[in-house]
Design an enzyme around this catalytic site. Structure first.
Site, PDB file in Angstrom:
ATOM      1  CG  HIS A 308      -8.161  -4.026   6.998  1.00 61.62           C
ATOM      2  ND1 HIS A 308      -9.005  -4.578   7.924  1.00 61.62           N
ATOM      3  CD2 HIS A 308      -8.860  -3.031   6.406  1.00 61.62           C
ATOM      4  CE1 HIS A 308     -10.171  -3.959   7.863  1.00 61.62           C
ATOM      5  NE2 HIS A 308     -10.108  -3.013   6.954  1.00 61.62           N
ATOM      6  CG  ASP A 366      -8.460   3.388   1.808  1.00 58.47           C
ATOM      7  OD1 ASP A 366      -8.466   2.973   2.983  1.00 58.47           O
ATOM      8  OD2 ASP A 366      -9.431   3.958   1.286  1.00 58.47           O
TER       9      ASP A 366
END
Ligand code: SDX
Length: 431
Positions: A308, A366
């Site tokens: 991320h 996710d």
């Protein structure tokens, strides 16, 4: 304001220049470089905006090192347990959690806007049945602006509120319609006696041949998935919505732009890609080989659902998603679910691997969300559309904050030009 500043000096003897340092309430301070170009003729250079604050905002705060996520100051862990999605929508839009009366009024308002204009259903007839749901969604959401001429004056706060309610209310109907169209099943109208998420699940899964029975555990799980995806500071799709909105485009067009950006596999498309990745690995015995490829730059393979831009610690949403995964699989008697066990084994191996540890790559929102959605019965191709449904409230809250900002200007970045210098066109005959 502040008395702290940062001074920029030049090695060529040009005069040094100071810029004020502006503090927020929490998190990194900013160097206010707005006069930089007019005073020095230089731009800053920051592709991917790794060190750039594009706006001020009071909606969502992320501490990537601590793995902290706050919506209007409230920790995501507390919101996910103590609130439902429409309470979180109210919070993101208005800045405070609703009391019982405010919540009831807000729920009624959203409920009464869940239908779409009957003519919108004609748009779906033009798509192939095997169209990707995001291809349909980006089209039909943009087309909402063809129906709502009564709420397109973005300078009118009431118009902005009506558009926000319409978008939050209609996205579930449109996403479910995309799904029904791919299934060749009749479209299902919303039912006003159902809650927001139960209504969506009924529009998704009910068929005319039998009554639909709501499973409260699955509804609660999906409602929590909506909460976890509702907003996330200035991510790529939110920045797209803000940039589109800065030109004065109407909110429906701006949200369609956000949906288009979210579709990318590096962003909202990662949940679909993560599940396809798990299916592709297939078995725990194949994890080692896959990890090897994910670490090889030339393979073009990434561990989807990992890493991320901001979180350099565990994404707090991933932790909550893993718990929800466990609850849903237990409820459905799928505690031996092959993909969930594979995902947990993959996570364990990756988190012990130096490549991922050194780069602070952890599971993000996710990584597990696809497994939960698949267990609930949502097809892989619809995962990103579900993400868009949930993120619509964050996009519209951020859009509204930008439009309401008196300092708001059209977004117009510059560049470092590395192309040809001025030259004359030679006639075709001599080229
Ligand atoms: C979302 O911004 C948001 O807030 C987004 C989001 C939201 O709620 O809006 O949180 C939702 O988009 C979550 C992210 C979903 N995407 C994925 O899971 C796709 C896989 N992840 C990567 O594509 C990547 O981690 C990004 C895009 C998420 C972040 O990329 P960055 O910040 O630009 O980092 P990078 O690509 O520069 O990576 C740093 C290093 C690189 O190696 P080196 O050049 O240092 O040797 O880590 C490597 C990368 O190659 N790397 C990975 C990896 N992610 C980064 N290697 C293998 N697998 C990965 N997943």
């Amino acid at each position: 304001m502040t008395d702290k500043n940062a001074t920029l000096s030049f090695s060529d003897g040009s005069p040094a220049i100071s810029f004020p340092i502006l503090p927020g309430t929490i998190g990194p301070q900013v160097v206010d470089i707005r006069p930089l170009y007019s005073k020095t003729g230089h731009f800053t250079y920051d592709p991917g905006f790794m060190s750039t604050a594009a706006c001020t905002s009071s909606i969502t705060y992320i501490d990537g090192d601590k793995g902290e996520l706050l919506y209007r100051g409230y920790p995501i862990e507390q919101l996910a347990v103590n609130c439902d999605f429409l309470e979180v929508c109210y919070l993101l839009l208005k800045g405070e959690l609703p009391n019982a009366k405010q919540k009831s009024e807000f729920v009624t308002m959203v409920t009464n806007h869940t239908m779409v204009h009957e003519q919108m259903n004609q748009f779906f007839r033009g798509f192939r049945r095997d169209s990707h749901p995001m291809a349909m969604l980006v089209g039909v959401v943009g087309s909402l602006s063809a129906f709502y001429h009564d709420s397109l004056d973005i300078t009118d706060a009431h118009h902005r509120e009506v558009s926000a309610i319409r978008l939050i209310a209609k996205l579930p109907t449109l996403v479910a319609t995309c799904y029904k169209y791919t299934m060749g099943q009749p479209f299902v109208y919303p039912r006003n006696e159902l809650g927001y998420t139960a209504n969506f699940m009924r529009m998704m899964f009910s068929v005319p041949c039998e009554d639909y029975k709501v499973n409260d555990v699955l509804v609660r799980a999906l409602d929590r998935i909506f909460i976890l995806h509702a907003d996330h500071e200035q991510n790529a799709s939110t920045s797209t919505v803000r940039l589109a909105g800065s030109s004065g485009a109407n909110p429906f067009a701006c949200i369609a732009a956000g949906i288009a950006c979210l579709w990318g596999p590096a962003h909202g498309g990662a949940n679909e890609a993560a599940l396809n990745m798990l299916e592709g690995i297939g078995d725990v015995s194949k994890i080692g080989d896959f990890i090897k490829r994910a670490k090889d730059k030339n393979s073009g393979v990434k561990l989807m659902g990992f890493g991320h831009r901001v979180y350099k610690n565990y994404d707090p949403r991933a932790k909550l998603m893993r718990e929800t995964c466990h609850e849903v699989l237990e409820e459905l008697g799928l505690h031996d679910d092959r993909l969930f066990k594979l995902a947990m084994a993959l996570e364990k191996i990756a988190l012990e691997d130096d490549y991922f540890v050194q780069r602070k790559l952890y599971p993000n929102v996710d990584f597990y969300s696809g497994i939960v959605q698949r267990a609930i019965g949502i097809p892989v191709s619809l995962f990103t559309a579900i993400f868009a449904l949930a993120r619509t409230v964050g996009w519209i809250a951020q859009w509204n904050e930008m439009i309401s900002d008196p300092d708001q200007k059209i977004g117009r970045p510059r560049q470092l030009y590395c192309g040809a210098v001025r030259r004359d066109v030679t006639p075709l005959a001599t080229r």
